[in-house]
Design an enzyme around this catalytic site. Structure first.
Site, PDB file in Angstrom:
ATOM      1  N   ASP A  95       0.845  -1.182   0.000  1.00 52.59           N
ATOM      2  CA  ASP A  95       0.000   0.000   0.000  1.00 52.59           C
ATOM      3  C   ASP A  95       0.890   1.245   0.000  1.00 52.59           C
ATOM      4  O   ASP A  95       1.513   1.574   1.016  1.00 52.59           O
ATOM      5  CB  ASP A  95      -0.898  -0.024   1.246  1.00 52.59           C
ATOM      6  CG  ASP A  95      -1.872   1.139   1.269  1.00 52.59           C
ATOM      7  OD1 ASP A  95      -1.708   2.087   0.484  1.00 52.59           O
ATOM      8  OD2 ASP A  95      -2.812   1.081   2.088  1.00 52.59           O
TER       9      ASP A  95
ATOM     10  N   GLY B 103     -10.944   5.860 -11.604  1.00 53.18           N
ATOM     11  CA  GLY B 103     -11.965   5.136 -12.348  1.00 53.18           C
ATOM     12  C   GLY B 103     -12.546   6.050 -13.405  1.00 53.18           C
ATOM     13  O   GLY B 103     -12.061   7.176 -13.588  1.00 53.18           O
TER      14      GLY B 103
ATOM     15  N   TYR C 101     -10.558  14.677  -8.723  1.00 55.82           N
ATOM     16  CA  TYR C 101      -9.572  13.762  -9.324  1.00 55.82           C
ATOM     17  C   TYR C 101      -8.586  14.578 -10.169  1.00 55.82           C
ATOM     18  O   TYR C 101      -7.367  14.405 -10.082  1.00 55.82           O
ATOM     19  CB  TYR C 101     -10.301  12.712 -10.176  1.00 55.82           C
ATOM     20  CG  TYR C 101      -9.397  11.903 -11.078  1.00 55.82           C
ATOM     21  CD1 TYR C 101      -8.620  10.866 -10.582  1.00 55.82           C
ATOM     22  CD2 TYR C 101      -9.326  12.179 -12.452  1.00 55.82           C
ATOM     23  CE1 TYR C 101      -7.796  10.123 -11.419  1.00 55.82           C
ATOM     24  CE2 TYR C 101      -8.509  11.442 -13.293  1.00 55.82           C
ATOM     25  CZ  TYR C 101      -7.741  10.413 -12.776  1.00 55.82           C
ATOM     26  OH  TYR C 101      -6.920   9.692 -13.602  1.00 55.82           O
TER      27      TYR C 101
ATOM     28  N   GLU D  24     -15.204   1.325 -14.508  1.00 51.28           N
ATOM     29  CA  GLU D  24     -14.896   1.206 -15.929  1.00 51.28           C
ATOM     30  C   GLU D  24     -15.105   2.529 -16.652  1.00 51.28           C
ATOM     31  O   GLU D  24     -15.904   3.339 -16.265  1.00 51.28           O
ATOM     32  CB  GLU D  24     -15.738   0.094 -16.588  1.00 51.28           C
ATOM     33  CG  GLU D  24     -17.237   0.296 -16.559  1.00 51.28           C
ATOM     34  CD  GLU D  24     -17.893  -0.137 -15.238  1.00 51.28           C
ATOM     35  OE1 GLU D  24     -17.193  -0.224 -14.229  1.00 51.28           O
ATOM     36  OE2 GLU D  24     -19.112  -0.334 -15.236  1.00 51.28           O
ATOM     37  N   LYS D  25     -14.361   2.699 -17.760  1.00 54.20           N
ATOM     38  CA  LYS D  25     -14.469   3.922 -18.558  1.00 54.20           C
ATOM     39  C   LYS D  25     -15.372   3.664 -19.758  1.00 54.20           C
ATOM     40  O   LYS D  25     -15.724   2.517 -20.056  1.00 54.20           O
ATOM     41  CB  LYS D  25     -13.084   4.363 -18.984  1.00 54.20           C
ATOM     42  CG  LYS D  25     -12.238   4.650 -17.760  1.00 54.20           C
ATOM     43  CD  LYS D  25     -10.950   5.294 -18.106  1.00 54.20           C
ATOM     44  CE  LYS D  25     -10.580   6.223 -16.974  1.00 54.20           C
ATOM     45  NZ  LYS D  25      -9.858   7.383 -17.439  1.00 54.20           N
TER      46      LYS D  25
ATOM     47  N   GLN E  68     -21.775  14.734 -25.837  1.00 46.89           N
ATOM     48  CA  GLN E  68     -20.470  15.070 -25.246  1.00 46.89           C
ATOM     49  C   GLN E  68     -19.377  14.320 -26.012  1.00 46.89           C
ATOM     50  O   GLN E  68     -19.577  13.167 -26.388  1.00 46.89           O
ATOM     51  CB  GLN E  68     -20.441  14.763 -23.736  1.00 46.89           C
ATOM     52  CG  GLN E  68     -20.576  13.312 -23.321  1.00 46.89           C
ATOM     53  CD  GLN E  68     -22.019  12.841 -23.123  1.00 46.89           C
ATOM     54  OE1 GLN E  68     -22.928  13.323 -23.782  1.00 46.89           O
ATOM     55  NE2 GLN E  68     -22.226  11.875 -22.244  1.00 46.89           N
ATOM     56  N   THR E  69     -18.256  14.994 -26.243  1.00 46.63           N
ATOM     57  CA  THR E  69     -17.186  14.390 -27.052  1.00 46.63           C
ATOM     58  C   THR E  69     -15.939  14.097 -26.213  1.00 46.63           C
ATOM     59  O   THR E  69     -15.674  14.767 -25.218  1.00 46.63           O
ATOM     60  CB  THR E  69     -16.761  15.320 -28.215  1.00 46.63           C
ATOM     61  OG1 THR E  69     -16.317  16.560 -27.672  1.00 46.63           O
ATOM     62  CG2 THR E  69     -17.895  15.542 -29.191  1.00 46.63           C
TER      63      THR E  69
ATOM     64  N   ARG F  92     -13.750  17.035 -24.595  1.00 49.75           N
ATOM     65  CA  ARG F  92     -12.335  17.037 -24.205  1.00 49.75           C
ATOM     66  C   ARG F  92     -11.568  16.219 -25.231  1.00 49.75           C
ATOM     67  O   ARG F  92     -11.933  15.085 -25.522  1.00 49.75           O
ATOM     68  CB  ARG F  92     -12.146  16.454 -22.813  1.00 49.75           C
ATOM     69  CG  ARG F  92     -10.741  16.635 -22.290  1.00 49.75           C
ATOM     70  CD  ARG F  92     -10.537  15.932 -20.972  1.00 49.75           C
ATOM     71  NE  ARG F  92     -11.065  16.658 -19.859  1.00 49.75           N
ATOM     72  CZ  ARG F  92     -11.765  16.094 -18.867  1.00 49.75           C
ATOM     73  NH1 ARG F  92     -12.044  14.826 -18.896  1.00 49.75           N
ATOM     74  NH2 ARG F  92     -12.181  16.809 -17.858  1.00 49.75           N
TER      75      ARG F  92
HETATM   76  P1  NAD Z   1      -5.935   1.335 -12.770  1.00 47.12           P
HETATM   77  O1  NAD Z   1      -6.944   1.695 -11.720  1.00 47.12           O
HETATM   78  O2  NAD Z   1      -6.176   0.120 -13.575  1.00 47.12           O
HETATM   79  O3  NAD Z   1      -4.483   1.260 -12.137  1.00 47.12           O
HETATM   80  C1  NAD Z   1      -4.113   1.972 -10.989  1.00 47.12           C
HETATM   81  C2  NAD Z   1      -3.538   0.987 -10.001  1.00 47.12           C
HETATM   82  O4  NAD Z   1      -3.141   1.685  -8.814  1.00 47.12           O
HETATM   83  C3  NAD Z   1      -4.565  -0.084  -9.559  1.00 47.12           C
HETATM   84  O5  NAD Z   1      -4.126  -1.381  -9.904  1.00 47.12           O
HETATM   85  C4  NAD Z   1      -4.671   0.109  -8.080  1.00 47.12           C
HETATM   86  O6  NAD Z   1      -4.833  -1.098  -7.342  1.00 47.12           O
HETATM   87  C5  NAD Z   1      -3.349   0.782  -7.760  1.00 47.12           C
HETATM   88  N1  NAD Z   1      -3.420   1.437  -6.461  1.00 47.12           N
HETATM   89  C6  NAD Z   1      -4.445   2.178  -5.967  1.00 47.12           C
HETATM   90  N2  NAD Z   1      -4.202   2.533  -4.710  1.00 47.12           N
HETATM   91  C7  NAD Z   1      -2.989   2.010  -4.390  1.00 47.12           C
HETATM   92  C8  NAD Z   1      -2.202   2.036  -3.223  1.00 47.12           C
HETATM   93  N3  NAD Z   1      -2.620   2.667  -2.122  1.00 47.12           N
HETATM   94  N4  NAD Z   1      -1.000   1.404  -3.230  1.00 47.12           N
HETATM   95  C9  NAD Z   1      -0.587   0.739  -4.335  1.00 47.12           C
HETATM   96  N5  NAD Z   1      -1.297   0.683  -5.479  1.00 47.12           N
HETATM   97  C10 NAD Z   1      -2.482   1.315  -5.503  1.00 47.12           C
HETATM   98  O7  NAD Z   1      -5.817   2.616 -13.705  1.00 47.12           O
HETATM   99  P2  NAD Z   1      -5.043   2.794 -15.092  1.00 47.12           P
HETATM  100  O8  NAD Z   1      -6.075   3.063 -16.106  1.00 47.12           O
HETATM  101  O9  NAD Z   1      -4.080   1.706 -15.309  1.00 47.12           O
HETATM  102  O10 NAD Z   1      -4.292   4.166 -14.809  1.00 47.12           O
HETATM  103  C11 NAD Z   1      -2.925   4.225 -14.451  1.00 47.12           C
HETATM  104  C12 NAD Z   1      -2.544   5.678 -14.178  1.00 47.12           C
HETATM  105  O11 NAD Z   1      -2.823   6.480 -15.325  1.00 47.12           O
HETATM  106  C13 NAD Z   1      -3.330   6.302 -13.026  1.00 47.12           C
HETATM  107  O12 NAD Z   1      -2.480   7.168 -12.323  1.00 47.12           O
HETATM  108  C14 NAD Z   1      -4.405   7.091 -13.722  1.00 47.12           C
HETATM  109  O13 NAD Z   1      -4.872   8.168 -12.938  1.00 47.12           O
HETATM  110  C15 NAD Z   1      -3.661   7.569 -14.967  1.00 47.12           C
HETATM  111  N6  NAD Z   1      -4.584   7.880 -16.067  1.00 47.12           N
HETATM  112  C16 NAD Z   1      -5.283   6.870 -16.664  1.00 47.12           C
HETATM  113  C17 NAD Z   1      -6.160   7.177 -17.688  1.00 47.12           C
HETATM  114  C18 NAD Z   1      -6.955   6.102 -18.384  1.00 47.12           C
HETATM  115  O14 NAD Z   1      -7.724   6.445 -19.285  1.00 47.12           O
HETATM  116  N7  NAD Z   1      -6.823   4.832 -18.044  1.00 47.12           N
HETATM  117  C19 NAD Z   1      -6.332   8.511 -18.105  1.00 47.12           C
HETATM  118  C20 NAD Z   1      -5.610   9.498 -17.455  1.00 47.12           C
HETATM  119  C21 NAD Z   1      -4.712   9.184 -16.442  1.00 47.12           C
END
Ligand code: NAD
Length: 323
Positions: free
Chosen positions: A50, A76, A148, A190-191, A217-218, A283
């Site tokens: 963690d 998320g 966020y 999910e997105k 919305q785009t 966006r």
């Molecule tokens: P994800 O939620 O699949 O991965 C994030 C991971 O962080 C998860 O596996 C989660 O268990 C882990 N995590 C959360 N709290 C934790 C903790 N306390 N200690 C250790 N691990 C922890 O998301 P993702 O889509 O793989 O995104 C990865 C990064 O990219 C994130 O920082 C996210 O904000 C950023 N991001 C993603 C998107 C997207 O579209 N997927 C867009 C913009 C930014």
């Protein structure tokens, strides 16, 4: 052998990134609060830890890593980040990023990537679905539509200040809606692409799916392959990079995204637009800067990624139905 640390390696982008590092011949440590959901990790070593705890962050960086990717975050899709999860997002992700910046500084880490988000951009600039490009320098004056996004902006400043004050080689990248197989597809985090693929997969030919908002919305969506390619190019670039967008410029409305998915699924699907969390009106990535500094920007059409995502989600839906 070069060593890489991927924090958030149990998540969607992190697990793909670990795989890419292994293909490139790195020794990889993955760290996450949970193991990957959709298959075994490719990491040489996986610490379940963690990162909100300072000690875990220190343990994570306990080897002389050449490269660190800080992706761990409490995150998320719009159904999660826009529905009263602000306190936990602000608390968890701020702590993770503060701990990781400090641990990387103390450990004398080589290079670091921090994944910020398109959600940092101010909501006033995103009122028009047809004109929603986000150049990097438009993030200030700051007014993201969600906490966020505000946390991402704060953590950008954390890593930028550690770069300025302590010489940490931090590279900051704003990801725009990454999608692909092995991402969350149900449960509330999910997105849009995964959620719409699931709805289409669960709906018989001729049926109707519900979409939040009026569907006009785009957004733009970047396939995971190009996201990973962009992250590797950003890591390989010379130090001193500006903050960069990493996204697609192919703008599409959410209703049109659903129609595209229905086409790929070869189903006739009607859309019912209902009230629900929908985020900003528009966006889209602006790729002028990444093209200029890297001589590269994402190119693949949205259709390419949807053709890979839909069969994967359909298989998950069928598997779940059987179970
Ligand atoms: P994800 O939620 O699949 O991965 C994030 C991971 O962080 C998860 O596996 C989660 O268990 C882990 N995590 C959360 N709290 C934790 C903790 N306390 N200690 C250790 N691990 C922890 O998301 P993702 O889509 O793989 O995104 C990865 C990064 O990219 C994130 O920082 C996210 O904000 C950023 N991001 C993603 C998107 C997207 O579209 N997927 C867009 C913009 C930014």
């Amino acid at each position: 052998m070069k060593k890489a640390l991927v924090c958030g390696a149990g998540g969607f982008i992190g697990s793909h990134l670990v795989k890419r590092y292994k293909e490139e011949g790195y020794w990889v440590r993955g760290v996450d609060i949970k193991k990957p959901q959709f298959g075994p990790t490719h990491a040489d070593e996986f610490l379940v830890a963690d990162l909100r705890c300072k000690k875990s962050a220190e343990e994570a960086v306990s080897l002389p890593f050449d490269e660190v990717c800080q992706l761990a975050a409490n995150m998320g899709g719009v159904g999660f980040i826009a529905t009263n999860h602000d306190a936990e997002i602000l608390h968890d992700s701020t702590m993770i990023n503060l701990n990781m910046a400090e641990a990387c500084k103390n450990a004398g880490i080589g290079k670091l990537i921090y994944t910020s988000s398109a959600c940092v951009y101010p909501k006033e600039k995103q009122m028009n679905p047809q004109d929603s490009k986000c150049p990097e320098d438009s993030a200030y004056p700051a007014n993201p539509d969600t906490d966020y996004g505000l946390e991402k902006l704060f953590s950008e400043r954390v890593f930028a200040s550690y770069a300025r004050d302590y010489g940490l080689d931090a590279r900051i990248v704003r990801l725009h809606n990454i999608f692909g197989p092995q991402g969350t597809w149900r449960g509330g985090r999910e997105k849009a692409p995964a959620a719409l693929c699931r709805k289409v997969a669960e709906t018989p030919d001729g049926g109707t799916i519900e979409i939040w908002g009026n569907g006009q919305q785009t957004r733009s969506f970047l396939y995971i392959e190009e996201c990973i390619e962009g992250l590797r190019r950003i890591m390989a670039a010379n130090p001193g990079l500006p903050i960069l967008n990493l996204g697609s410029e192919e703008q599409i409305s959410i209703n049109d995204l659903a129609k595209l998915i229905a086409e790929v699924a070869n189903k006739r699907i009607a859309i019912r637009n209902i009230e629900g969390p929908e985020g900003v009106r528009g966006r889209n990535s602006d790729n002028a800067l990444i093209q200029k500094v890297l001589g590269w920007a994402p190119q693949k059409p949205l259709l390419y990624g949807i053709q890979k995502l839909y069969p994967w989600i359909e298989a998950q839906v069928n598997q779940q139905a059987k179970a």
